[in-house]
Design a protein around this motif. Structure first.
Motif, PDB file in Angstrom:
ATOM      1  N   LEU A  28      29.593  53.357  21.751  1.00 19.95           N
ATOM      2  CA  LEU A  28      30.479  52.254  21.367  1.00 19.95           C
ATOM      3  C   LEU A  28      31.533  51.996  22.437  1.00 19.95           C
ATOM      4  O   LEU A  28      31.795  50.846  22.802  1.00 19.95           O
ATOM      5  N   ILE A  29      32.122  53.071  22.939  1.00 16.97           N
ATOM      6  CA  ILE A  29      33.131  52.935  23.992  1.00 16.97           C
ATOM      7  C   ILE A  29      32.506  52.318  25.242  1.00 16.97           C
ATOM      8  O   ILE A  29      33.082  51.428  25.858  1.00 16.97           O
ATOM      9  N   GLY A  30      31.318  52.775  25.605  1.00 20.52           N
ATOM     10  CA  GLY A  30      30.647  52.231  26.775  1.00 20.52           C
ATOM     11  C   GLY A  30      30.235  50.785  26.599  1.00 20.52           C
ATOM     12  O   GLY A  30      30.340  49.974  27.523  1.00 20.52           O
ATOM     13  N   TRP A  31      29.775  50.450  25.392  1.00 24.12           N
ATOM     14  CA  TRP A  31      29.317  49.085  25.112  1.00 24.12           C
ATOM     15  C   TRP A  31      30.481  48.102  25.150  1.00 24.12           C
ATOM     16  O   TRP A  31      30.437  47.084  25.824  1.00 24.12           O
ATOM     17  N   PHE A  32      31.534  48.410  24.400  1.00 31.56           N
ATOM     18  CA  PHE A  32      32.657  47.472  24.300  1.00 31.56           C
ATOM     19  C   PHE A  32      33.697  47.648  25.406  1.00 31.56           C
ATOM     20  O   PHE A  32      34.466  46.741  25.682  1.00 31.56           O
ATOM     21  N   GLY A  33      33.685  48.812  26.041  1.00 28.19           N
ATOM     22  CA  GLY A  33      34.643  49.048  27.105  1.00 28.19           C
ATOM     23  C   GLY A  33      34.108  48.738  28.488  1.00 28.19           C
ATOM     24  O   GLY A  33      34.846  48.808  29.469  1.00 28.19           O
ATOM     25  N   GLY A  34      32.834  48.416  28.557  1.00 25.44           N
ATOM     26  CA  GLY A  34      32.247  48.069  29.848  1.00 25.44           C
ATOM     27  C   GLY A  34      32.096  49.243  30.792  1.00 25.44           C
ATOM     28  O   GLY A  34      32.103  49.063  32.004  1.00 25.44           O
ATOM     29  N   GLY A  35      31.934  50.429  30.243  1.00 25.78           N
ATOM     30  CA  GLY A  35      31.828  51.611  31.091  1.00 25.78           C
ATOM     31  C   GLY A  35      30.468  51.764  31.742  1.00 25.78           C
ATOM     32  O   GLY A  35      29.491  51.122  31.380  1.00 25.78           O
ATOM     33  N   ALA A  36      30.418  52.637  32.730  1.00 25.61           N
ATOM     34  CA  ALA A  36      29.170  52.940  33.426  1.00 25.61           C
ATOM     35  C   ALA A  36      28.393  53.999  32.635  1.00 25.61           C
ATOM     36  O   ALA A  36      28.972  54.787  31.897  1.00 25.61           O
ATOM     37  N   TYR A  37      27.096  53.975  32.808  1.00 21.86           N
ATOM     38  CA  TYR A  37      26.224  54.965  32.178  1.00 21.86           C
ATOM     39  C   TYR A  37      26.209  56.191  33.088  1.00 21.86           C
ATOM     40  O   TYR A  37      25.582  56.206  34.134  1.00 21.86           O
ATOM     41  N   THR A  38      26.932  57.229  32.675  1.00 23.73           N
ATOM     42  CA  THR A  38      27.168  58.389  33.537  1.00 23.73           C
ATOM     43  C   THR A  38      26.115  59.480  33.333  1.00 23.73           C
ATOM     44  O   THR A  38      25.252  59.384  32.456  1.00 23.73           O
ATOM     45  N   LYS A  39      26.244  60.513  34.134  1.00 21.18           N
ATOM     46  CA  LYS A  39      25.355  61.669  34.008  1.00 21.18           C
ATOM     47  C   LYS A  39      25.501  62.311  32.625  1.00 21.18           C
ATOM     48  O   LYS A  39      24.523  62.770  32.040  1.00 21.18           O
ATOM     49  N   PHE A  40      26.712  62.325  32.091  1.00 26.87           N
ATOM     50  CA  PHE A  40      26.952  62.861  30.746  1.00 26.87           C
ATOM     51  C   PHE A  40      26.165  62.074  29.706  1.00 26.87           C
ATOM     52  O   PHE A  40      25.583  62.655  28.789  1.00 26.87           O
ATOM     53  N   ASP A  41      26.111  60.749  29.846  1.00 23.80           N
ATOM     54  CA  ASP A  41      25.335  59.916  28.924  1.00 23.80           C
ATOM     55  C   ASP A  41      23.847  60.213  29.046  1.00 23.80           C
ATOM     56  O   ASP A  41      23.118  60.182  28.054  1.00 23.80           O
TER      57      ASP A  41
END
Length: 141
Positions: A28-41
Protein backbone atom coordinates in the motif's frame (compact mmCIF):
# COMPACT_ATOMS: atom_id res chain seq x y z
CA UNK A 1 2.39 -37.17 13.99
CA UNK A 2 -1.12 -35.69 13.98
CA UNK A 3 -0.42 -33.51 17.04
CA UNK A 4 2.89 -32.28 15.60
CA UNK A 5 1.30 -31.32 12.27
CA UNK A 6 -1.71 -29.75 13.96
CA UNK A 7 0.50 -27.59 16.19
CA UNK A 8 2.71 -26.67 13.23
CA UNK A 9 -0.35 -25.73 11.18
CA UNK A 10 -1.84 -23.74 14.05
CA UNK A 11 1.39 -21.94 14.90
CA UNK A 12 2.31 -21.16 11.31
CA UNK A 13 -0.88 -19.17 10.87
CA UNK A 14 0.58 -16.40 13.05
CA UNK A 15 3.62 -16.12 10.78
CA UNK A 16 1.31 -16.09 7.76
CA UNK A 17 -0.82 -13.33 9.30
CA UNK A 18 2.25 -11.30 10.27
CA UNK A 19 3.77 -11.66 6.80
CA UNK A 20 0.43 -10.73 5.22
CA UNK A 21 0.06 -7.58 7.29
CA UNK A 22 3.63 -6.51 6.55
CA UNK A 23 3.46 -7.19 2.81
CA UNK A 24 0.05 -5.56 2.35
CA UNK A 25 1.05 -2.44 4.29
CA UNK A 26 4.37 -2.26 2.45
CA UNK A 27 2.55 -2.68 -0.88
CA UNK A 28 0.00 0.00 0.00
CA UNK A 29 2.79 2.40 0.89
CA UNK A 30 4.62 1.59 -2.34
CA UNK A 31 1.47 1.86 -4.45
CA UNK A 32 0.20 5.16 -3.08
CA UNK A 33 3.56 6.59 -2.10
CA UNK A 34 5.21 5.99 -5.43
CA UNK A 35 8.07 4.01 -3.95
CA UNK A 36 10.54 1.81 -5.76
CA UNK A 37 10.30 -1.97 -5.70
CA UNK A 38 13.29 -2.78 -3.50
CA UNK A 39 15.25 -5.91 -2.70
CA UNK A 40 13.20 -6.19 0.52
CA UNK A 41 10.01 -6.30 -1.57
CA UNK A 42 11.56 -9.00 -3.76
CA UNK A 43 12.09 -11.08 -0.62
CA UNK A 44 8.89 -10.24 1.25
CA UNK A 45 6.32 -11.10 -1.44
CA UNK A 46 7.66 -14.60 -2.24
CA UNK A 47 8.17 -15.26 1.48
CA UNK A 48 4.48 -14.58 2.10
CA UNK A 49 3.41 -16.79 -0.80
CA UNK A 50 5.85 -19.49 0.33
CA UNK A 51 4.41 -19.45 3.84
CA UNK A 52 0.93 -19.74 2.35
CA UNK A 53 2.02 -22.76 0.30
CA UNK A 54 3.65 -24.39 3.33
CA UNK A 55 0.50 -23.79 5.38
CA UNK A 56 -1.59 -25.34 2.60
CA UNK A 57 0.72 -28.36 2.32
CA UNK A 58 0.51 -29.08 6.05
CA UNK A 59 -3.26 -28.54 5.91
CA UNK A 60 -3.66 -30.96 3.00
CA UNK A 61 -1.62 -33.61 4.82
CA UNK A 62 -3.85 -33.15 7.85
CA UNK A 63 -6.99 -33.16 5.69
CA UNK A 64 -6.30 -36.25 3.63
CA UNK A 65 -4.22 -38.38 6.01
CA UNK A 66 -4.52 -37.53 9.69
CA UNK A 67 -7.56 -35.45 10.57
CA UNK A 68 -10.29 -37.10 12.65
CA UNK A 69 -12.58 -34.13 11.87
CA UNK A 70 -12.87 -34.69 8.13
CA UNK A 71 -15.76 -37.13 7.96
CA UNK A 72 -17.55 -35.95 4.81
CA UNK A 73 -20.72 -35.89 6.89
CA UNK A 74 -22.55 -32.71 5.99
CA UNK A 75 -25.18 -33.21 8.66
CA UNK A 76 -23.70 -30.87 11.24
CA UNK A 77 -21.95 -27.49 11.16
CA UNK A 78 -18.61 -28.68 12.47
CA UNK A 79 -18.23 -31.52 9.97
CA UNK A 80 -19.30 -29.32 7.08
CA UNK A 81 -16.88 -26.59 8.14
CA UNK A 82 -13.82 -28.86 8.34
CA UNK A 83 -14.75 -31.05 5.37
CA UNK A 84 -15.71 -28.31 2.90
CA UNK A 85 -15.67 -24.68 3.98
CA UNK A 86 -12.23 -24.43 5.61
CA UNK A 87 -10.32 -26.20 2.87
CA UNK A 88 -12.15 -24.36 0.06
CA UNK A 89 -11.53 -20.92 1.57
CA UNK A 90 -7.88 -21.68 2.22
CA UNK A 91 -7.25 -23.03 -1.29
CA UNK A 92 -8.83 -19.87 -2.72
CA UNK A 93 -6.67 -17.77 -0.36
CA UNK A 94 -3.47 -19.48 -1.53
CA UNK A 95 -4.58 -19.16 -5.16
CA UNK A 96 -5.19 -15.41 -4.72
CA UNK A 97 -1.74 -14.96 -3.18
CA UNK A 98 -0.10 -16.93 -5.98
CA UNK A 99 -1.97 -15.03 -8.69
CA UNK A 100 -0.98 -11.69 -7.16
CA UNK A 101 2.64 -12.76 -6.96
CA UNK A 102 2.68 -14.12 -10.52
CA UNK A 103 1.14 -10.98 -12.03
CA UNK A 104 3.30 -8.59 -10.03
CA UNK A 105 6.45 -10.54 -10.87
CA UNK A 106 5.86 -10.11 -14.62
CA UNK A 107 5.51 -6.34 -14.50
CA UNK A 108 8.43 -3.94 -14.80
CA UNK A 109 6.52 -1.02 -13.26
CA UNK A 110 6.82 -0.78 -9.47
CA UNK A 111 3.35 0.77 -9.10
CA UNK A 112 1.76 -2.12 -11.00
CA UNK A 113 3.64 -4.61 -8.83
CA UNK A 114 2.49 -2.91 -5.65
CA UNK A 115 -1.10 -2.55 -6.91
CA UNK A 116 -1.50 -6.24 -7.77
CA UNK A 117 0.20 -7.33 -4.56
CA UNK A 118 -2.08 -5.09 -2.50
CA UNK A 119 -5.24 -6.32 -4.21
CA UNK A 120 -4.50 -10.04 -4.36
CA UNK A 121 -2.59 -10.37 -1.09
CA UNK A 122 -5.35 -8.36 0.60
CA UNK A 123 -7.97 -10.69 -0.90
CA UNK A 124 -5.91 -13.65 0.22
CA UNK A 125 -5.71 -12.56 3.83
CA UNK A 126 -9.38 -11.57 3.80
CA UNK A 127 -10.29 -15.13 2.80
CA UNK A 128 -8.09 -16.50 5.59
CA UNK A 129 -9.74 -14.21 8.14
CA UNK A 130 -13.23 -15.17 6.93
CA UNK A 131 -12.24 -18.81 7.33
CA UNK A 132 -11.05 -18.21 10.86
CA UNK A 133 -14.04 -16.03 11.79
CA UNK A 134 -16.55 -18.67 10.69
CA UNK A 135 -14.89 -21.53 12.59
CA UNK A 136 -17.59 -23.31 14.64
CA UNK A 137 -17.16 -22.81 18.36
CA UNK A 138 -14.17 -20.47 18.05
CA UNK A 139 -15.02 -18.07 15.26
CA UNK A 140 -16.73 -14.75 15.72
CA UNK A 141 -19.54 -15.32 13.22
Amino acid sequence: MYNFLLHAHSGLRYLVLLAAVVVVIKSLIGWFGGGAYTKFDKILAPAYVGLMHLQLLIGLILYFIYSPFVTYNMGDKVSRYWSVEHIALMIFAVAAAQIGRSISKKSNDAQVKFRFQTIFFGLSILLVLVGLATMPGRGIL
